[in-house]
Design a protein around this motif. Structure first.
Motif, PDB file in Angstrom:
ATOM      1  N   GLN B   6       3.025  78.378 -10.640  1.00 47.34           N
ATOM      2  CA  GLN B   6       1.689  78.502 -10.048  1.00 47.34           C
ATOM      3  C   GLN B   6       0.890  78.913 -11.614  1.00 47.34           C
ATOM      4  OE1 GLN B   6       3.543  82.550  -7.666  1.00 47.34           O
ATOM      5  NE2 GLN B   6       0.736  82.194  -6.756  1.00 47.34           N
ATOM      6  N   THR B   7       0.872  78.176 -11.825  1.00 52.51           N
ATOM      7  CA  THR B   7      -1.170  78.106 -12.632  1.00 52.51           C
ATOM      8  C   THR B   7      -1.757  78.698 -13.411  1.00 52.51           C
ATOM      9  OG1 THR B   7      -1.514  76.073 -12.142  1.00 52.51           O
ATOM     10  CG2 THR B   7       0.216  75.299 -12.891  1.00 52.51           C
ATOM     11  N   GLN B   8      -2.448  79.773 -11.924  1.00 53.22           N
ATOM     12  CA  GLN B   8      -3.439  80.458 -12.243  1.00 53.22           C
ATOM     13  C   GLN B   8      -3.253  81.735 -12.003  1.00 53.22           C
ATOM     14  OE1 GLN B   8      -3.881  78.889  -8.095  1.00 53.22           O
ATOM     15  NE2 GLN B   8      -5.471  77.231  -8.862  1.00 53.22           N
ATOM     16  N   PRO B   9      -3.231  82.382 -13.368  1.00 55.05           N
ATOM     17  CA  PRO B   9      -2.781  83.358 -13.342  1.00 55.05           C
ATOM     18  C   PRO B   9      -3.671  84.295 -12.863  1.00 55.05           C
ATOM     19  CG  PRO B   9      -3.000  83.066 -15.669  1.00 55.05           C
ATOM     20  CD  PRO B   9      -3.076  81.940 -14.512  1.00 55.05           C
ATOM     21  N   GLY B  10      -5.537  83.872 -12.697  1.00 51.66           N
ATOM     22  CA  GLY B  10      -6.313  84.704 -12.210  1.00 51.66           C
ATOM     23  C   GLY B  10      -7.635  83.918 -11.389  1.00 51.66           C
ATOM     24  N   MET B  11      -8.103  84.292 -10.473  1.00 55.88           N
ATOM     25  CA  MET B  11      -8.818  83.319  -9.261  1.00 55.88           C
ATOM     26  C   MET B  11     -10.304  84.280  -9.203  1.00 55.88           C
ATOM     27  SD  MET B  11      -8.540  79.952  -9.474  1.00 55.88           S
ATOM     28  CE  MET B  11      -8.597  79.910  -7.975  1.00 55.88           C
ATOM     29  N   PHE B  12     -11.031  83.857  -9.487  1.00 52.86           N
ATOM     30  CA  PHE B  12     -12.189  84.986  -8.847  1.00 52.86           C
ATOM     31  C   PHE B  12     -13.220  83.059  -7.578  1.00 52.86           C
ATOM     32  CE2 PHE B  12     -13.005  87.956 -11.562  1.00 52.86           C
ATOM     33  CZ  PHE B  12     -12.555  87.985 -12.390  1.00 52.86           C
ATOM     34  N   VAL B  13     -13.626  83.855  -6.957  1.00 50.22           N
ATOM     35  CA  VAL B  13     -14.087  83.579  -5.560  1.00 50.22           C
ATOM     36  C   VAL B  13     -15.521  84.160  -4.929  1.00 50.22           C
ATOM     37  CG1 VAL B  13     -12.422  84.156  -3.629  1.00 50.22           C
ATOM     38  CG2 VAL B  13     -13.828  82.120  -3.555  1.00 50.22           C
ATOM     39  N   GLN B  14     -16.663  83.323  -4.265  1.00 50.53           N
ATOM     40  CA  GLN B  14     -17.481  84.863  -3.748  1.00 50.53           C
ATOM     41  C   GLN B  14     -16.894  84.379  -2.249  1.00 50.53           C
ATOM     42  OE1 GLN B  14     -20.474  84.559  -5.800  1.00 50.53           O
ATOM     43  NE2 GLN B  14     -20.420  86.574  -5.138  1.00 50.53           N
ATOM     44  N   GLU B  15     -17.724  85.639  -1.614  1.00 51.44           N
ATOM     45  CA  GLU B  15     -17.389  86.070  -0.481  1.00 51.44           C
ATOM     46  C   GLU B  15     -17.989  84.763   0.620  1.00 51.44           C
ATOM     47  OE1 GLU B  15     -19.408  89.822  -0.075  1.00 51.44           O
ATOM     48  OE2 GLU B  15     -17.875  90.003   2.440  1.00 51.44           O
ATOM     49  N   LYS B  16     -16.946  84.879   1.464  1.00 47.76           N
ATOM     50  CA  LYS B  16     -17.403  83.615   2.370  1.00 47.76           C
ATOM     51  C   LYS B  16     -17.278  82.465   2.210  1.00 47.76           C
ATOM     52  CE  LYS B  16     -20.552  86.868   4.220  1.00 47.76           C
ATOM     53  NZ  LYS B  16     -22.284  86.833   5.196  1.00 47.76           N
ATOM     54  N   GLU B  17     -16.874  82.113   0.619  1.00 55.75           N
ATOM     55  CA  GLU B  17     -16.296  80.793   0.546  1.00 55.75           C
ATOM     56  C   GLU B  17     -14.922  80.821   0.310  1.00 55.75           C
ATOM     57  OE1 GLU B  17     -20.241  80.010  -0.573  1.00 55.75           O
ATOM     58  OE2 GLU B  17     -18.632  78.809  -1.289  1.00 55.75           O
ATOM     59  N   GLN B  83     -13.024  87.035   2.182  1.00 57.55           N
ATOM     60  CA  GLN B  83     -12.837  88.176   2.776  1.00 57.55           C
ATOM     61  C   GLN B  83     -12.763  90.052   1.741  1.00 57.55           C
ATOM     62  OE1 GLN B  83     -11.373  89.364   6.210  1.00 57.55           O
ATOM     63  NE2 GLN B  83     -12.492  87.743   7.328  1.00 57.55           N
ATOM     64  N   LEU B  84     -13.592  90.610   1.565  1.00 56.35           N
ATOM     65  CA  LEU B  84     -13.806  91.022   0.546  1.00 56.35           C
ATOM     66  C   LEU B  84     -12.380  91.889   0.028  1.00 56.35           C
ATOM     67  CD1 LEU B  84     -16.537  93.877  -0.096  1.00 56.35           C
ATOM     68  CD2 LEU B  84     -15.989  91.713  -1.315  1.00 56.35           C
ATOM     69  N   GLY B  85     -11.179  92.367   1.636  1.00 66.00           N
ATOM     70  CA  GLY B  85     -10.183  92.506   1.773  1.00 66.00           C
ATOM     71  C   GLY B  85      -9.189  92.158   1.320  1.00 66.00           C
ATOM     72  N   ASP B  86      -9.540  90.101   0.730  1.00 63.63           N
ATOM     73  CA  ASP B  86      -7.983  89.410   0.523  1.00 63.63           C
ATOM     74  C   ASP B  86      -7.634  89.427  -1.234  1.00 63.63           C
ATOM     75  OD1 ASP B  86     -10.421  86.654   2.136  1.00 63.63           O
ATOM     76  OD2 ASP B  86      -8.449  87.752   2.586  1.00 63.63           O
ATOM     77  N   SER B  87      -9.017  90.425  -2.353  1.00 60.49           N
ATOM     78  CA  SER B  87      -8.359  90.330  -3.209  1.00 60.49           C
ATOM     79  C   SER B  87      -6.938  91.496  -3.598  1.00 60.49           C
ATOM     80  CB  SER B  87      -9.304  91.395  -3.933  1.00 60.49           C
ATOM     81  OG  SER B  87     -10.595  90.680  -3.388  1.00 60.49           O
ATOM     82  N   GLY B 109       2.094  84.132  -9.124  1.00 62.47           N
ATOM     83  CA  GLY B 109       1.573  84.822  -9.048  1.00 62.47           C
ATOM     84  C   GLY B 109       0.376  84.348  -9.543  1.00 62.47           C
ATOM     85  N   THR B 110      -0.376  84.754  -8.512  1.00 62.19           N
ATOM     86  CA  THR B 110      -2.751  84.617  -9.078  1.00 62.19           C
ATOM     87  C   THR B 110      -2.575  85.676  -8.160  1.00 62.19           C
ATOM     88  OG1 THR B 110      -1.894  82.239  -9.088  1.00 62.19           O
ATOM     89  CG2 THR B 110      -4.067  83.103  -8.601  1.00 62.19           C
ATOM     90  N   LYS B 111      -3.452  86.564  -9.669  1.00 60.12           N
ATOM     91  CA  LYS B 111      -4.733  87.270  -9.428  1.00 60.12           C
ATOM     92  C   LYS B 111      -5.706  86.901  -8.477  1.00 60.12           C
ATOM     93  CE  LYS B 111      -5.960  91.758 -10.843  1.00 60.12           C
ATOM     94  NZ  LYS B 111      -5.834  92.528 -11.329  1.00 60.12           N
ATOM     95  N   LEU B 112      -6.230  87.044  -6.863  1.00 58.95           N
ATOM     96  CA  LEU B 112      -7.226  86.985  -6.360  1.00 58.95           C
ATOM     97  C   LEU B 112      -8.335  87.578  -6.508  1.00 58.95           C
ATOM     98  CD1 LEU B 112      -8.939  84.411  -5.483  1.00 58.95           C
ATOM     99  CD2 LEU B 112      -7.793  85.412  -3.080  1.00 58.95           C
ATOM    100  N   SER B 113      -9.593  87.572  -6.452  1.00 58.43           N
ATOM    101  CA  SER B 113     -10.916  88.733  -6.687  1.00 58.43           C
ATOM    102  C   SER B 113     -11.629  88.239  -6.133  1.00 58.43           C
ATOM    103  CB  SER B 113     -10.730  89.086  -8.329  1.00 58.43           C
ATOM    104  OG  SER B 113     -10.311  89.851  -9.182  1.00 58.43           O
ATOM    105  N   VAL B 114     -12.494  88.733  -5.060  1.00 59.38           N
ATOM    106  CA  VAL B 114     -13.609  88.152  -4.403  1.00 59.38           C
ATOM    107  C   VAL B 114     -14.740  88.933  -4.773  1.00 59.38           C
ATOM    108  CG1 VAL B 114     -14.383  88.312  -2.303  1.00 59.38           C
ATOM    109  CG2 VAL B 114     -12.241  87.142  -2.440  1.00 59.38           C
ATOM    110  N   ILE B 115     -15.321  88.163  -5.039  1.00 54.20           N
ATOM    111  CA  ILE B 115     -16.810  88.721  -5.424  1.00 54.20           C
ATOM    112  C   ILE B 115     -18.109  88.859  -4.298  1.00 54.20           C
ATOM    113  CG2 ILE B 115     -18.290  88.938  -7.217  1.00 54.20           C
ATOM    114  CD1 ILE B 115     -16.504  86.610  -8.752  1.00 54.20           C
ATOM    115  N   PRO B 116     -18.910  89.957  -3.881  1.00 49.51           N
ATOM    116  CA  PRO B 116     -19.013  90.111  -2.863  1.00 49.51           C
ATOM    117  C   PRO B 116     -20.391  89.823  -3.468  1.00 49.51           C
ATOM    118  CG  PRO B 116     -18.826  92.154  -3.841  1.00 49.51           C
ATOM    119  CD  PRO B 116     -18.525  91.151  -4.687  1.00 49.51           C
TER     120      PRO B 116
END
Lengths: 114, 116
Positions: B6-17, B83-87, B109-116
């Motif tokens: 898994q090459t992505q240590p961390g990812m950010f995504v906007q809520e609903k995207e 969704q925020l709960g996907d973080s 692993g990849t750490k996903l952070s969902v941004i409101p």
């Protein structure tokens, strides 16, 4: 509700001490597993058991021991021979061994050295 | 030996995207299973989705789908309508039919952070 119970949630070990992590399942699963998770790492297999009274070493079994006297229980002992025991330990079970059998996990035990 | 990357240590995504988490694997065994698990901060591993090596169609489970490209040995997880709960941390894992033990091998692993 059926599931896997791990206890305690937090555990502290002194130098030279053996400690035992508990894992109980009421899912009637045949196979059980112990994994170790270090920060920033994936899970690594310590031991697994396919049936009662039988178990096999995983990738990092040195310094650990297990028993499987009952189908529901698979305790893990971290011995004094394990020089770097600080980690998050996860117990899991599956109905049986198989390519598509998913694992169900407990909530984990965080072990730290005093 | 089997390997999951898994090459992505961390990812950010906007809520609903939608977001795609990458996973590549390596095995010489033609029979294997691919899994994705979610690990919230509470620590428990939650099963999300499974794909067998002989499955003809990509697996889907609600908002989760697996983009399985066998020739490229990739099994990317797609989460729609984040969704925020996907973080959480997300782990790709593989189980191989050979060796008689069916051990589950995990990526880092990849750490996903969902941004409101």
């Amino acid at each position: 509700d059926g599931g896997i119970t791990q206890s305690p949630k937090y555990l502290f070990r002194k130098e030279g001490q053996n400690v035992t992590l508990s894992c109980e399942q009421n899912l009637n699963h045949d196979a059980m597993y112990w994994y170790r998770q270090d920060p920033g790492q994936g899970l690594r297999l310590i031991y697994y058991s396919q049936i009662v009274n039988d178990f096999q070493k995983g990738d990092i079994a040195e310094g650990y021991s297990v028993s499987r006297e009952k189908k529901e229980s698979f305790p893990l002992t971290v011995t004094s021979a394990q020089k770097n025991p600080t980690a998050f330990y996860l117990c899991a079970s599956s109905l049986r061994q198989g390519r598509g059998e998913k694992l169900f996990f407990g909530s984990g035990t965080q072990l730290s050295v005093l | 030996a089997q390997k999951i990357t898994q090459t992505q240590p961390g990812m950010f995504v906007q809520e609903k995207e939608a977001v795609t988490l990458d996973c590549t694997y390596d095995t010489s065994d033609p029979s294997y299973g691919l899994f994705w698990y979610k690990q919230p901060s509470s620590g428990e591993m939650i099963f999300l989705i499974y794909q067998g090596s002989y499955d003809q169609q990509n697996a889907t489970e609600g908002r989760y789908s697996l983009n399985f490209q066998k020739a490229r040995k990739s099994a990317n997880l797609v989460i729609s309508a984040s969704q925020l709960g996907d973080s959480a941390m997300y782990f790709c894992a593989m189980r191989v039919a050979g060796a008689g033990s069916y051990q589950l091998t995990f990526g880092k692993g990849t750490k996903l952070s969902v941004i409101p």
